[in-house]
Structure formats: C-alpha cells, structure tokens
Design a protein around this motif. Sequence first.
Motif, PDB file in Angstrom:
ATOM      1  N   LEU A 321     -11.613  18.159 -24.495  1.00 47.49           N
ATOM      2  CA  LEU A 321     -10.650  17.044 -24.793  1.00 47.49           C
ATOM      3  C   LEU A 321     -11.791  15.830 -25.809  1.00 47.49           C
ATOM      4  N   GLU A 322     -10.948  15.418 -26.646  1.00 43.73           N
ATOM      5  CA  GLU A 322     -12.126  13.620 -27.613  1.00 43.73           C
ATOM      6  C   GLU A 322     -12.275  12.656 -26.901  1.00 43.73           C
ATOM      7  N   PRO A 323     -12.849  12.032 -26.794  1.00 41.91           N
ATOM      8  CA  PRO A 323     -13.484  10.438 -26.218  1.00 41.91           C
ATOM      9  C   PRO A 323     -11.947  10.247 -25.683  1.00 41.91           C
ATOM     10  N   LYS A 324     -11.939   9.845 -27.578  1.00 38.01           N
ATOM     11  CA  LYS A 324     -10.049   8.715 -26.941  1.00 38.01           C
ATOM     12  C   LYS A 324      -8.807   9.195 -26.133  1.00 38.01           C
ATOM     13  N   ASP A 325      -9.154  10.638 -26.038  1.00 39.32           N
ATOM     14  CA  ASP A 325      -7.770  11.253 -25.177  1.00 39.32           C
ATOM     15  C   ASP A 325      -7.738  11.041 -23.464  1.00 39.32           C
ATOM     16  N   VAL A 326      -9.482  11.345 -23.451  1.00 39.95           N
ATOM     17  CA  VAL A 326     -10.061  11.041 -22.124  1.00 39.95           C
ATOM     18  C   VAL A 326      -9.987   9.209 -21.200  1.00 39.95           C
ATOM     19  N   VAL A 327     -10.465   8.877 -22.287  1.00 41.93           N
ATOM     20  CA  VAL A 327     -10.111   6.733 -22.224  1.00 41.93           C
ATOM     21  C   VAL A 327      -7.697   7.252 -22.074  1.00 41.93           C
ATOM     22  N   ARG A 328      -7.661   7.450 -22.863  1.00 42.23           N
ATOM     23  CA  ARG A 328      -5.615   7.699 -22.622  1.00 42.23           C
ATOM     24  C   ARG A 328      -5.439   8.363 -21.350  1.00 42.23           C
ATOM     25  N   ASP A 329      -6.221   9.465 -20.592  1.00 45.25           N
ATOM     26  CA  ASP A 329      -5.332  10.104 -20.171  1.00 45.25           C
ATOM     27  C   ASP A 329      -5.902   9.583 -18.358  1.00 45.25           C
ATOM     28  N   ARG A 330      -7.060   8.153 -18.578  1.00 45.75           N
ATOM     29  CA  ARG A 330      -7.452   7.875 -17.222  1.00 45.75           C
ATOM     30  C   ARG A 330      -6.179   6.399 -17.108  1.00 45.75           C
ATOM     31  N   ARG A 331      -6.171   6.358 -18.532  1.00 45.68           N
ATOM     32  CA  ARG A 331      -5.521   4.666 -18.280  1.00 45.68           C
ATOM     33  C   ARG A 331      -3.583   5.699 -17.594  1.00 45.68           C
ATOM     34  N   ILE A 332      -3.713   6.997 -18.281  1.00 45.22           N
ATOM     35  CA  ILE A 332      -2.347   6.597 -17.786  1.00 45.22           C
ATOM     36  C   ILE A 332      -2.226   7.591 -16.587  1.00 45.22           C
ATOM     37  N   ALA A 333      -3.493   7.942 -15.963  1.00 42.27           N
ATOM     38  CA  ALA A 333      -3.470   8.159 -14.653  1.00 42.27           C
ATOM     39  C   ALA A 333      -3.529   6.881 -13.658  1.00 42.27           C
TER      40      ALA A 333
END
Length: 386
Positions: A321-333
């Motif tokens: 994943l792109e770095p911005k997507d990783v950050v977003r996914d962590r926030r969602i989780a």
Amino acid sequence: MSTFCYSGERARLKEDAVPSVFPFTSTTSKRRQLVTRIPSQPSICDYQGVQHEIIVESSNDETENLEIELTPDELVSNESVQCTLLGRFSIENIRTDPKAINYYTGFSNYDHFQFFFYCLGPAASDLKNQPTIISPLDQLFLTVIKLRQAKEDYELSLMFEISESTVSKIIVMWINFMYFQLKELDIWPSREIIDKNMPEDFQKKFPTTRVILDATEIPIQKPSDVNAQSITWSSYKHRNTLKTMIGCTPRGAVSFISESFGGSASNRQIIECSNIIKPESNMFLPKDSIMADRGIMVQDLFAPMDVYVNTPTMLKGKSQLEPKDVVRDRRIASKRIHVERVIGLSKTYKILSHPLPSSKCVLGSRIVFVCFSLSNFRKPIVDGYA
C-alpha cells in the motif's frame, strides 16, 4: 506379655499365642466414639449467620448400622429437603451484594436491576399465563441468569425450587416479552446526538461517522435436519452458527441489531435484508459515513443515499500500500475496534458463547437482540477522548 513379635517391619504372631476371641463369645472390644465433622456447603444461608461446621457424635452401635438403602422416592424426598434447607434463590437474598448481582445479571447493583425491570413497563407484573409460584422480579432474575451464566434449566429448577417445565416456560415468556418491549425503543440516534457524544479524537479524524458495523456469530448445536445444517454452517468458524450484523455509535452504544441468519449468509446478504439500506427508513443523512471491516463491501448499496463506507484499503494487485493508505487504514482500525469491544461486552452473556441448544434456536434471533440491547443499560466502554 505381648502376643506379637516384630521381625523387621512386619508384625507376626508368636508361635505359642492362643486366640481368645471366638464367634460364640459376646466379648467385643471397646471403641472410641466416632466424631464426624461435616463441613456445611456454602450457600445463601451463609448470609443468615449459619455455622460452617456441624459436629455429630455417634456410638459404636450406631456406626455399625450406617449403611441404609434408600428407595428412589426417599432420595427425591431428601433432595427436596436439602433444597428447602438451602432456601429458594431470590434477588432479595443478594440485594445488598452488588458483586453477586453483577455476577448473575451484569447489572451493577440491586437498584440498577430494578430500574431495568421498571423500564419494561407495568405489563411486566401482569403477563398472561404468568406463573405465580415466584414473583415477576424473580422471574426476570431467573431469565437474566440464564442469559448471563448459560445455566441448565435443571440447575435453575433446583435454585428456584420449581419444575424444569416451569423454568422453560418462564424463560420463553420473558425473552419474548423483553424482545417486543425493547424493540419499541428507538436505539438509532439522530445526527445531533451522535455529534454531541462523539469522542474528541474520533471527531477530528472521522467526523461524519454515523455507525460502525461488524458481523458476529454465535455457536449453535448441530441441527438434525440436513438443510438446516447447510444453512447454518459457517466456513469462517467451521461450525454451525447464527450470524448477526451489529452496529454501534462512535461512543460505543449499540444502535443497530439485524435479524439473525444462518452462518452461511454473507455480510452483504444480511445488510440487503435489513432496513438499514431502505430509503424510507430515513436512517442516514447525505454525506454521512459508515465504518466497517474490509469484508463488508457494500459501498454500492449506500451510494444512492450519498453515504460513504469507510473500509481498509484493498491491495487490488498491488504488492504494498501507499504510505498515505497505510496511515488511513491504521486510523480506521483504531476506531473500528470500538464495535469489537461492544460485541465482546455483549458476549459476557455466556448464552452467546455456549452452543445454543436446538430447543432454543427458534428464539436465537430474539436472544441475540435482548443480550445486545441489555448492553445499552450498562456503562459505556468507550472513553470520551477515544
């Protein structure tokens, strides 16, 4: 002069020893009186100052006749006597013990339990065909014990000194009653209430979130019917289950409980059959958003209502994943975990964790609804700053 001679560790009779006790003699050796200490079993009687040890003295003649064969009728009689000595179990017996009330019901104390009883309305005291052998408050107590501790009907019959059939009748009656009464409550909050109670960090990161969705499954006993086995088989749990879609607010209040389906049903099928996507229900406003796991791919179902579904990013053929997507996914989780905590809290009602008997599967959907609704009468588990 001693009759025994000792050679090493083994005692032997002397060669010139003559026995002095014969079957035709009436001489018997004196024995000490036996003292039997019978520890009393812990029970409700402990609250009434009953002593914990009983000393029974018996003579030699009495101990020789202790083996008495009891008939089945006498055994039943003795069992009923024992239940009478222990006393009928009742909410009144533990009203001053908050820990016991929390253990048996999940409520914090007696007043909290009584508050829920009054929330069910005056009809709770005047149900049709209601057994009169125990009070309505104790009938609710019995039913909640069944949900909370998943006790067998036979054990409950011993505790409350009633028949198994009466226990079963009370449980079925009160689960149906609570289901219809709690169904009248509108647990879907308005946008204003969501915003007012939304945790601060949640407000900063996902301010438009209306509900967090997740599916849960409860085990059931294997049905005898082959078609029912196929319908309830869960490939995820590898057993027969009932599957339900649960939704909670960002603050952790249960706001949506779908009907229960067989474990083979998909998340999409459950949502399609629920009223959450029906436009006439008016459950969402434009620009609202839903938070869900990546297994709940229903964006197209909510798109006509202008509602966005926040799910973790799918790879879709990418190696990473792109770095911005990783950050977003962590926030969602970090925020989606709230619904899992709510489900865990509701499953402290052990009937949802133990395989549901076939006789209770007909009530399976209503049992799930009642247990999750009871969670809203307990303290929120999500902090105001989460």
